[in-house]
Enzyme design. Structure first.
Site: not given
Length: 458
Positions: A213, A247
């Site tokens: 991720e 993110c």
């Protein structure tokens, strides 16, 4: 002083615990999830304190983006675990008649979960939930940057789970390196692209499956059919959460040229409403001096439309809107990971599509439009991990759609059932009947058998 952990010994003990079959039982997994849920509830205010010390997060933001998401994820797994663990029946091909086929979800075994500093509690616990429900043992390695939260996670885990089942390793590069030198059955990593590449290289030494991720520059596109006031409000929200240290935060905005001034005015208005009288007491700080200086260096005073202020003493950078015409400028060349938002105008939607597709595939994309054709075109034309139409970042909280990246923004998906699937191997089984045994598959082969098998396999 943190006690030095013998990592190799820890992994071997977890492997022994797993091989004894301790984690396979439904009741064991269910009780483990319930223990974790209860421990988080009991430590709620300690988690607030740790997040405040690490990132200056308010209780509201800590609950909304960290604790609440984790508790909801655990409840989802508790409520669905029995169903997810059941073998899934599938239809056998006629060529294998008579038989039954099914898919059995088996744990990988001993897993390594490496988490980042920006959401230090949530991004450690969320994958752990999948590891537990999947029937694995796990070693957690939270970030050294978010020290208080990492220490609290270790304290919580040690009180409810034996180390041979779930364990937490604290430390920095030395511990990271030693962990990656071990043979794990699965690795789940959340962090930067550069470190993700290193993790993948180390995993390849043992052919260890993994989920990455990562991140990237997540674009926003606002066309002239969008509700500009609401668009600006939702973009501002996505950019201000955790001071942009997300993110999937909006990284830059493409806005139709004839809507530029309206967007700027609405963005300013919303920031002023979020933080009346420049009261930023609930606004998170930048995690450390290194990142503070990096983000600060991206503020070009000549391009600032709004904001641009920062505080060296508190390592705070406040919401900043900049006008960007140079798509090769420093602020457009790296993931910002802070509260700076470049705004770029466009005339035709093709300009946005061409630019986005010329760069690495982003983790998220946000489109603001009321035109269904534009919506369909962007979704089909641009490759990205996931995103929203007419909102930002909230897709992360929808456990039914899963979350993950593509290309340089990552690989693999988790949340909800996707987390259970991420931490299990899907073992396909075909169970053949002993009643009938077709002779045509056995030697000796001949033309008659070939004609017969062609009728089944065509």
């Amino acid at each position: 002083m943190t006690e030095k952990v013998n990592i190799q010994d820890l992994v071997e003990k977890q492997r022994k615990f797993y091989k004894e079959g301790n984690t396979l039982d439904y009741i064991f997994r269910l009780n483990s999830l319930k223990k974790l849920h209860e421990a988080i509830k009991n430590n709620e205010y300690k988690i607030y304190e740790a997040l405040e010390q690490d990132l200056h997060k308010s209780e509201f933001e800590s609950y909304m983006t960290e604790i609440g998401i984790v508790l909801e994820e655990i409840r989802t797994h508790i409520n669905n675990l029995s169903k997810w663990m059941k073998d899934k029946k599938v239809i056998s091909p006629i060529s294998q008649f008579p038989s039954k086929s099914f898919i059995h979800s088996e744990p990988f075994g001993v897993c390594l979960i490496m988490s980042p500093w920006n959401y230090p509690f949530q991004l450690t616990m969320a994958p752990l939930i999948g590891a537990i429900s999947g029937g694995n043992c796990a070693v957690l390695k939270p970030s050294a940057y978010s020290r208080k939260t990492s220490e609290l996670i270790k304290n919580i885990i040690e009180k409810i789970f034996p180390p041979e089942y779930i364990s937490v390793v604290l430390g920095s590069r030395e511990e990271n390196s030693e962990l990656l030198n071990q043979k794990f059955d699965f690795i789940f990593f959340t962090g930067s692209i550069n470190v993700g590449k290193l993790v993948m290289k180390k995993a390849s030494d043992n052919l260890t499956p993994l989920i990455l991720e990562l991140g990237g520059k997540s674009p926003v596109i606002i066309d002239d059919t969008a509700d500009i006031s609401l668009s600006a409000k939702r973009v501002a929200f996505g950019k201000c959460v955790n001071a942009g240290q997300t993110c999937i935060a909006p990284d830059y905005v493409f806005v139709k040229k004839n809507k530029k001034e309206e967007f700027i005015n609405e963005y300013k208005k919303n920031i002023n409403e979020f933080f009346p009288n420049n009261d930023y007491k609930d606004f998170p700080k930048i995690i450390n001096e290194k990142h503070f200086n990096r983000i600060k260096s991206l503020i070009d005073k000549e391009k600032v439309i709004f904001g641009g202020e920062y505080s060296d003493s508190t390592m705070s950078i406040f919401p900043t809107l900049v006008e960007e015409n140079d798509l090769n400028s420093p602020v457009m060349s790296e993931e910002i990971f802070g509260p700076i938002l470049p705004i770029i105008t466009y005339e035709k939607i093709e300009e946005c599509i061409d630019y986005i597709n010329s760069k690495s595939k982003p983790l998220a994309l946000y489109l603001f439009t009321n035109d269904k054709y534009t919506e369909k075109r962007i979704i089909q034309s641009c490759s990205f991990g996931g995103g929203c139409v007419n909102d930002t970042i909230v897709h992360f909280a929808d456990s039914k759609i899963g979350f993950g990246g593509v290309g340089e923004s990552g690989m693999g998906r988790y949340h909800g059932e996707n987390s259970f699937d991420a931490f299990t191997h899907k073992k396909g089984i075909l169970k053949k009947s002993n009643i009938l045994d077709l002779k045509m598959r056995y030697h000796p082969y001949n033309k008659k058998k070939l004609d017969l098998i062609k009728k089944f396999l065509k």
